[in-house]
Scaffold this motif. Structure first.
Motif, mmCIF file in Angstrom:
data_model
loop_
_atom_site.group_PDB
_atom_site.id
_atom_site.type_symbol
_atom_site.label_atom_id
_atom_site.label_comp_id
_atom_site.label_asym_id
_atom_site.label_seq_id
_atom_site.Cartn_x
_atom_site.Cartn_y
_atom_site.Cartn_z
ATOM 1 N N THR A 8 0.638 -1.173 0.166
ATOM 2 C CA THR A 8 0.220 0.156 0.252
ATOM 3 C C THR A 8 0.559 1.030 -0.013
ATOM 4 O O THR A 8 1.918 1.217 0.705
ATOM 5 N N TYR A 9 0.666 2.255 -1.315
ATOM 6 C CA TYR A 9 1.870 3.122 -1.297
ATOM 7 C C TYR A 9 0.461 4.475 -0.607
ATOM 8 O O TYR A 9 -0.443 4.428 -1.833
ATOM 9 N N VAL A 10 0.637 5.442 -0.064
ATOM 10 C CA VAL A 10 0.242 6.994 -0.087
ATOM 11 C C VAL A 10 0.990 7.752 -0.190
ATOM 12 O O VAL A 10 1.867 7.958 0.280
ATOM 13 N N ASP A 11 -0.137 8.184 -1.504
ATOM 14 C CA ASP A 11 1.275 9.396 -2.333
ATOM 15 C C ASP A 11 0.703 10.853 -1.973
ATOM 16 O O ASP A 11 -0.706 10.511 -1.783
ATOM 17 N N VAL A 12 0.948 12.039 -1.786
ATOM 18 C CA VAL A 12 0.377 13.525 -1.705
ATOM 19 C C VAL A 12 1.551 14.480 -2.165
ATOM 20 O O VAL A 12 2.621 13.922 -2.768
ATOM 21 N N HIS A 13 0.591 14.875 -3.052
ATOM 22 C CA HIS A 13 0.675 15.636 -4.450
ATOM 23 C C HIS A 13 0.178 16.999 -2.858
ATOM 24 O O HIS A 13 -0.784 17.628 -2.943
ATOM 25 N N ILE A 14 1.157 18.186 -3.803
ATOM 26 C CA ILE A 14 0.975 19.591 -2.790
ATOM 27 C C ILE A 14 1.680 20.095 -3.074
ATOM 28 O O ILE A 14 2.315 20.240 -4.248
ATOM 29 N N LEU A 15 0.569 21.496 -3.497
ATOM 30 C CA LEU A 15 0.643 22.662 -4.255
ATOM 31 C C LEU A 15 1.458 23.812 -3.306
ATOM 32 O O LEU A 15 -0.017 24.128 -2.298
ATOM 33 N N GLN A 16 2.160 24.419 -3.309
ATOM 34 C CA GLN A 16 1.932 24.960 -2.105
ATOM 35 C C GLN A 16 2.587 26.373 -2.967
ATOM 36 O O GLN A 16 4.135 26.473 -4.143
ATOM 37 N N ALA A 231 7.513 31.609 -5.918
ATOM 38 C CA ALA A 231 6.996 30.047 -7.064
ATOM 39 C C ALA A 231 5.685 29.590 -6.022
ATOM 40 O O ALA A 231 5.585 29.872 -4.969
ATOM 41 N N THR A 232 5.065 28.849 -7.290
ATOM 42 C CA THR A 232 4.213 27.759 -6.606
ATOM 43 C C THR A 232 5.356 27.367 -6.924
ATOM 44 O O THR A 232 5.539 26.574 -7.906
ATOM 45 N N LEU A 233 5.520 25.853 -5.387
ATOM 46 C CA LEU A 233 5.715 24.593 -5.479
ATOM 47 C C LEU A 233 5.022 23.527 -5.404
ATOM 48 O O LEU A 233 3.816 23.034 -5.419
ATOM 49 N N SER A 276 14.247 36.813 7.169
ATOM 50 C CA SER A 276 14.556 37.876 6.444
ATOM 51 C C SER A 276 13.264 37.828 5.540
ATOM 52 O O SER A 276 12.839 39.652 4.716
ATOM 53 N N PHE A 277 12.147 37.481 5.384
ATOM 54 C CA PHE A 277 11.485 36.920 4.466
ATOM 55 C C PHE A 277 10.061 36.511 4.826
ATOM 56 O O PHE A 277 9.009 36.724 3.538
ATOM 57 N N ALA A 278 10.213 36.090 6.322
ATOM 58 C CA ALA A 278 8.934 35.608 7.091
ATOM 59 C C ALA A 278 8.117 34.759 5.065
ATOM 60 O O ALA A 278 6.944 35.449 4.618
ATOM 61 N N HIS A 279 8.827 33.732 4.899
ATOM 62 C CA HIS A 279 7.845 33.034 4.252
ATOM 63 C C HIS A 279 7.642 31.655 4.404
ATOM 64 O O HIS A 279 6.920 32.062 3.853
ATOM 65 N N ARG A 280 6.293 31.377 5.403
ATOM 66 C CA ARG A 280 5.858 30.489 5.868
ATOM 67 C C ARG A 280 4.370 30.835 5.272
ATOM 68 O O ARG A 280 3.942 31.770 5.676
ATOM 69 N N THR A 281 4.127 29.942 4.905
ATOM 70 C CA THR A 281 3.108 29.597 3.843
ATOM 71 C C THR A 281 1.613 28.168 4.699
ATOM 72 O O THR A 281 2.351 27.580 4.629
ATOM 73 N N LEU A 282 1.077 28.498 3.831
ATOM 74 C CA LEU A 282 0.235 26.895 3.468
ATOM 75 C C LEU A 282 -0.298 26.197 2.765
ATOM 76 O O LEU A 282 -0.169 26.949 2.108
ATOM 77 N N PRO A 283 0.048 25.292 2.447
ATOM 78 C CA PRO A 283 -0.789 25.179 0.713
ATOM 79 C C PRO A 283 -1.678 25.026 0.236
ATOM 80 O O PRO A 283 -2.813 25.405 1.420
ATOM 81 N N SER A 284 -1.529 25.540 -1.238
ATOM 82 C CA SER A 284 -3.187 25.599 -1.542
ATOM 83 C C SER A 284 -4.323 24.527 -2.173
ATOM 84 O O SER A 284 -5.288 24.211 -2.080
ATOM 85 N N LEU A 285 -3.014 23.417 -2.054
ATOM 86 C CA LEU A 285 -4.222 21.978 -2.150
ATOM 87 C C LEU A 285 -3.529 20.831 -1.789
ATOM 88 O O LEU A 285 -1.637 20.837 -1.428
ATOM 89 N N VAL A 286 -3.681 20.123 -0.861
ATOM 90 C CA VAL A 286 -3.110 18.665 -0.439
ATOM 91 C C VAL A 286 -3.897 17.590 -1.583
ATOM 92 O O VAL A 286 -5.629 17.277 -0.870
ATOM 93 N N ALA A 287 -3.557 16.136 -1.561
ATOM 94 C CA ALA A 287 -4.765 15.594 -2.908
ATOM 95 C C ALA A 287 -3.697 13.844 -1.891
ATOM 96 O O ALA A 287 -2.420 13.936 -2.286
ATOM 97 N N ALA A 315 -4.071 27.121 -12.437
ATOM 98 C CA ALA A 315 -4.084 26.781 -13.401
ATOM 99 C C ALA A 315 -3.114 25.429 -13.196
ATOM 100 O O ALA A 315 -3.014 24.373 -13.880
ATOM 101 N N SER A 316 -2.247 25.384 -11.754
ATOM 102 C CA SER A 316 -1.409 23.761 -11.452
ATOM 103 C C SER A 316 -2.503 23.084 -10.773
ATOM 104 O O SER A 316 -1.627 21.677 -11.486
ATOM 105 N N ALA A 317 -3.194 23.556 -9.988
ATOM 106 C CA ALA A 317 -3.884 22.587 -9.360
ATOM 107 C C ALA A 317 -4.717 22.163 -10.991
ATOM 108 O O ALA A 317 -5.383 21.163 -10.911
ATOM 109 N N SER A 318 -5.079 23.108 -11.518
ATOM 110 C CA SER A 318 -5.751 22.168 -13.218
ATOM 111 C C SER A 318 -4.772 20.950 -13.701
ATOM 112 O O SER A 318 -5.498 20.125 -13.999
ATOM 113 N N ARG A 319 -4.357 21.556 -13.800
ATOM 114 C CA ARG A 319 -2.985 20.642 -14.534
ATOM 115 C C ARG A 319 -2.568 19.991 -13.893
ATOM 116 O O ARG A 319 -2.649 18.159 -13.879
ATOM 117 N N LEU A 320 -3.011 19.334 -12.607
ATOM 118 C CA LEU A 320 -2.499 18.224 -11.872
ATOM 119 C C LEU A 320 -3.197 17.133 -11.660
ATOM 120 O O LEU A 320 -3.510 16.160 -12.132
#
Length: 384
Positions: A8-16, A231-233, A276-287, A315-320
């Motif tokens: 059993t493989y649990v795949d995690v896909h994230i856009l952030q 970036a959107t990663l 210096s950048f205060a870059h912490r965000t939460l993902p916009s998508l977790v699949a 657009a990235s979410a649609s591609r995914l």
């Protein structure tokens, strides 16, 4: 007798989406990059995000239930022995060295260090220290030959080979000198990659000397530059539940470890230049998809870089979603379970496409709950 857990493989896909940041530096101090699809992409190494995930564990889980990775295991063991006995530091260090000697771990350049990082559970180290706890005074009175003979009778290697903590079970352990201590990792983590092309930028900064300013002098007290990008990663990881069950020898603990990994992987972020950048965000998508065939990274959705003015994340979410559907249709592989959590407008086209592909949008806690329910049933069946 319980049967092995089914594959059993649990795949995690994230856009952030990450704002201007330098999450993971290269040897020049600039954000790591990679060429993919013929263009330059922002990249965050898998090692950096695994480290961030492990650090996030420490914020939520008891310290004794986790592991430590260090070259200084001898010093850590000596402290454990000194804490549970009346031995002074020198005597405790001698006993620690004797306990570790049978493992024949290569010595490092500095005295007391090992040649490589050793990943051990804190409870495992306590168990090793306890092997000599009741006899500490007796053992330190022996000469080297007698002490070595006594230590050989103790189950040091066994203590390091059983009772693995969650993070060792997830990320594995490699000990070149002692194959018996190796632990096969249950988790694969990909390098995070931007879904679009990026350009390296530089922040030119100056710092003012406060005392110099009082004296009405001119000029900066410090001048420098920091490389950054935004970036959107696309982030991907896969957890082999069957390997987790094997590593932890407990089915319920393995499912809990999947949940803990999912939580920390989704919520963590590398801390490079964080102030210096205060870059912490939460993902916009977790699949999440659960498969019985093999892990499937969907990064090919972004081989052609995403462009557009209506939002890179959407657009990235649609591609995914399209890539997941195409892969399932082409290969005839239907996941056993799919679920998605996202922040897109539920009435928009992106949300509708995601629902058609992965199911209705769930809150993250609900996603974890549904995943646990799905994983628990097959494991119970395998145990019958």
């Amino acid at each position: 007798m319980a049967l092995p857990a089914p594959r059993t493989y649990v795949d995690v896909h994230i856009l952030q989406t990450v704002p201007p940041a330098n999450l993971n530096r290269d040897d020049q101090g600039n954000p790591k990059e990679a060429y993919f699809g013929g263009v330059r992409r922002s990249r965050v190494s898998s090692q950096a995000w695994k480290r961030a995930t492990r650090t996030h564990f420490t914020e939520r889980l008891p310290a004794q239930d986790l592991a430590t990775r260090t070259r200084r295991i001898g010093g850590a063991l000596a402290k454990r022995i000194a804490a549970m006995t009346d031995l002074d530091a020198e005597a405790a260090s001698r006993l620690a060295g004797a306990l570790l000697a049978p493992l024949k771990i290569s010595a490092g350049k500095k005295e007391g260090d090992t040649a490589y990082l050793f990943f051990y559970g804190r409870r495992q180290l306590d168990a090793v220290a306890a092997l000599v706890g009741d006899r500490a005074t007796e053992l330190v009175a022996l000469d080297e030959e007698e002490l070595t003979a006594e230590i050989k009778q103790l189950s040091v290697q066994k203590e390091f080979s059983t009772g693995h903590p969650m993070d060792v079970a997830l990320f594995g352990r490699m000990v070149a000198d002692i194959p018996a201590l190796n632990v096969d990792a249950a988790t694969q983590v990909a390098h995070a990659l931007s879904t679009h092309a990026v350009e390296l930028e530089f922040d030119y900064f100056t710092a003012v000397d406060d005392e110099q300013e009082k004296g009405e002098e001119t000029g900066a007290g410090m001048i420098g530059t920091i490389g950054f990008n935004s970036a959107t990663l696309y982030r991907y990881a896969s957890v082999g539940l069957h390997q987790l069950v094997d590593n932890l020898t407990d089915q319920e603990a393995a499912v809990t470890a999947v949940e803990e990994f999912m939580t920390s992987f989704a919520r963590s972020i590398p801390s490079g230049y964080g102030n210096s950048f205060a870059h912490r965000t939460l993902p916009s998508l977790v699949a999440v998809t659960v498969r019985s065939d093999q892990p499937v990274n969907l990064v090919s959705a972004f081989e052609e870089p995403v462009t557009g003015s209506t939002g890179i994340a959407a657009a990235s979410a649609s591609r995914l979603a399209h890539e997941h559907a195409r892969a399932a249709s082409c290969w005839g592989d239907t996941p056993d379970f799919t679920a998605v959590c996202h922040t897109f407008d539920t009435t928009g086209d992106t949300a509708k496409l995601l629902e058609h592909t992965f199911g209705e949008a769930l809150s993250f806690p609900r996603l974890l709950g549904d995943l646990r329910a799905h994983l628990t049933d097959p494991l119970k069946q395998a145990a019958r």
